[in-house]
Enzyme design. Structure first.
Site, mmCIF file in Angstrom:
data_model
loop_
_atom_site.group_PDB
_atom_site.id
_atom_site.type_symbol
_atom_site.label_atom_id
_atom_site.label_comp_id
_atom_site.label_asym_id
_atom_site.label_seq_id
_atom_site.Cartn_x
_atom_site.Cartn_y
_atom_site.Cartn_z
ATOM 1 N N TYR A 54 0.832 -1.191 0.000
ATOM 2 C CA TYR A 54 0.000 0.000 0.000
ATOM 3 C C TYR A 54 0.875 1.254 0.000
ATOM 4 C CZ TYR A 54 -3.475 -3.432 1.629
ATOM 5 O OH TYR A 54 -4.278 -4.546 1.778
ATOM 6 N N HIS A 139 0.418 -12.257 1.574
ATOM 7 C CA HIS A 139 -0.369 -11.314 0.790
ATOM 8 C C HIS A 139 -0.507 -11.759 -0.669
ATOM 9 C CE1 HIS A 139 -1.176 -6.734 -0.008
ATOM 10 N NE2 HIS A 139 -2.252 -7.483 -0.147
#
Length: 333
Positions: A54, A139
């Site tokens: 992010y 992830h």
């Protein structure tokens, strides 16, 4: 508060997702990001999620800075591993191709090796300014299943055994591989994004029943399917792409039905995610004080039982999908 699996890690029923404050699509100022996190705290949110992906580490830096004002034992935080950040020799553009309006000062390297897991977590802790996180997720290992199961997951088990982290799991935008993690490993929790919503119940087939059977927890993200269930309109997005006409029509019918019953589609979308017994927390992304406050208010709002009944009667929701009682969801605490 709910405990994740058998880990002892407690999370609030509503959680704050840190992608938006990392300049997701458009810039967010440092002050705006800080105020969004502070508002989440004021609303009782005590679980915060982030990832190196992010904003190329911006989310971790901003979230860590905002949470430093609070006692470390008073909240839970998760980050993710599998994408290592490597600095580039020279910055020549931005990261908008990956969705973030930040300088492309790093490039991402897929790495689910044991060494990569450790290095990624160590770098994340440094950006967060913390000595530990509560939860670590693999992830998006979609295209890296072999290495994720063979090397990445055992590395997480070792970190948990050493007490470096409290709970481990995987976070993905699909239900199939998460079901494999729940059934074949000793994860505490999985983060399932966009696959248990009013428009997509694919996690209901195997993932959620398996989690209940094995005593694992599920954190649900993407309750609004990236926008369509928040504000259905012709240019709305569904799973980060233009919403198909059929799903837009479905969402508009749900919205109209919700309004007839004196509630909102946003409240119904959040309540639906929280109603399944496997779900420990519902993760929402927000970039401003107003968005955080709205999510908290919608999450706490009761949704009439008659709404759920009509949703089923009209075929807009499967009969086997659990729905809330008329009691509102538990306030975050």
């Amino acid at each position: 508060m709910s405990t994740l699996g058998g880990s002892g890690v407690e999370v609030s029923a509503l959680a704050f997702g840190g992608a938006a404050i990392a300049n997701l699509y458009t810039e967010v100022s440092e002050d705006q990001a800080h105020r969004a996190v502070n508002t989440a705290w004021q609303q009782g949110i005590r679980y915060f999620d982030t990832a190196p992906h992010y904003g190329l580490g911006l989310s971790e830096r901003r979230l860590g800075a905002a949470l430093r004002e609070h006692p470390r034992s008073s909240y839970a935080i998760s980050t993710k591993v599998g994408r290592r950040l490597e600095p580039v020799a020279a910055v020549t553009g931005d990261d908008l191709d990956n969705g973030f309006a930040v300088p492309a000062a790093h490039h991402r390297v897929w790495d689910f090796s044991a060494d990569g897991i450790r290095r990624t977590l160590d770098a994340g802790l440094e950006r967060l300014g913390l000595d530990r996180v509560d939860i670590v997720y693999l992830h998006d290992p979609d295209d890296h299943a072999e290495q994720a199961f063979r090397e990445g997951y055992p590395a997480l088990e070792k970190l948990r055994a050493e007490g470096v982290v409290g709970a481990i799991g995987a976070g993905m935008n699909q239900a199939g591989m998460l079901t494999r993690f729940v059934q074949d490993t000793d994860v505490d929790v999985v983060l399932c994004a966009g696959r248990y919503t009013l428009l997509d119940q694919s996690a209901l087939t195997e993932l959620l029943p398996s989690a209940v059977a094995r005593g694992r927890s599920v954190v649900v993200g993407g309750a609004f399917n990236s926008g369509l269930l928040a504000d259905p309109k012709p240019d709305a997005t569904y799973n980060y792409a233009q919403a198909p006409a059929e799903l837009l029509d479905r969402a508009l019918r749900m919205k109209a039905l919700a309004e007839r019953h004196g509630t909102t589609l946003r409240a119904a979308a959040l309540a639906f995610c929280a109603a399944h017994p496997a779900v420990a927390s519902v993760l929402v992304g927000a970039r401003s004080e107003a968005e955080v406050r709205d999510c908290a208010e919608q999450f706490a709002a009761p949704v009439p039982g008659a709404f759920w009944q009509e949703l089923r009667d009209t075929g807009l929701l499967p009969a086997d999908a659990p729905v809330p009682t008329e009691k509102p969801p538990e306030e975050p605490s």
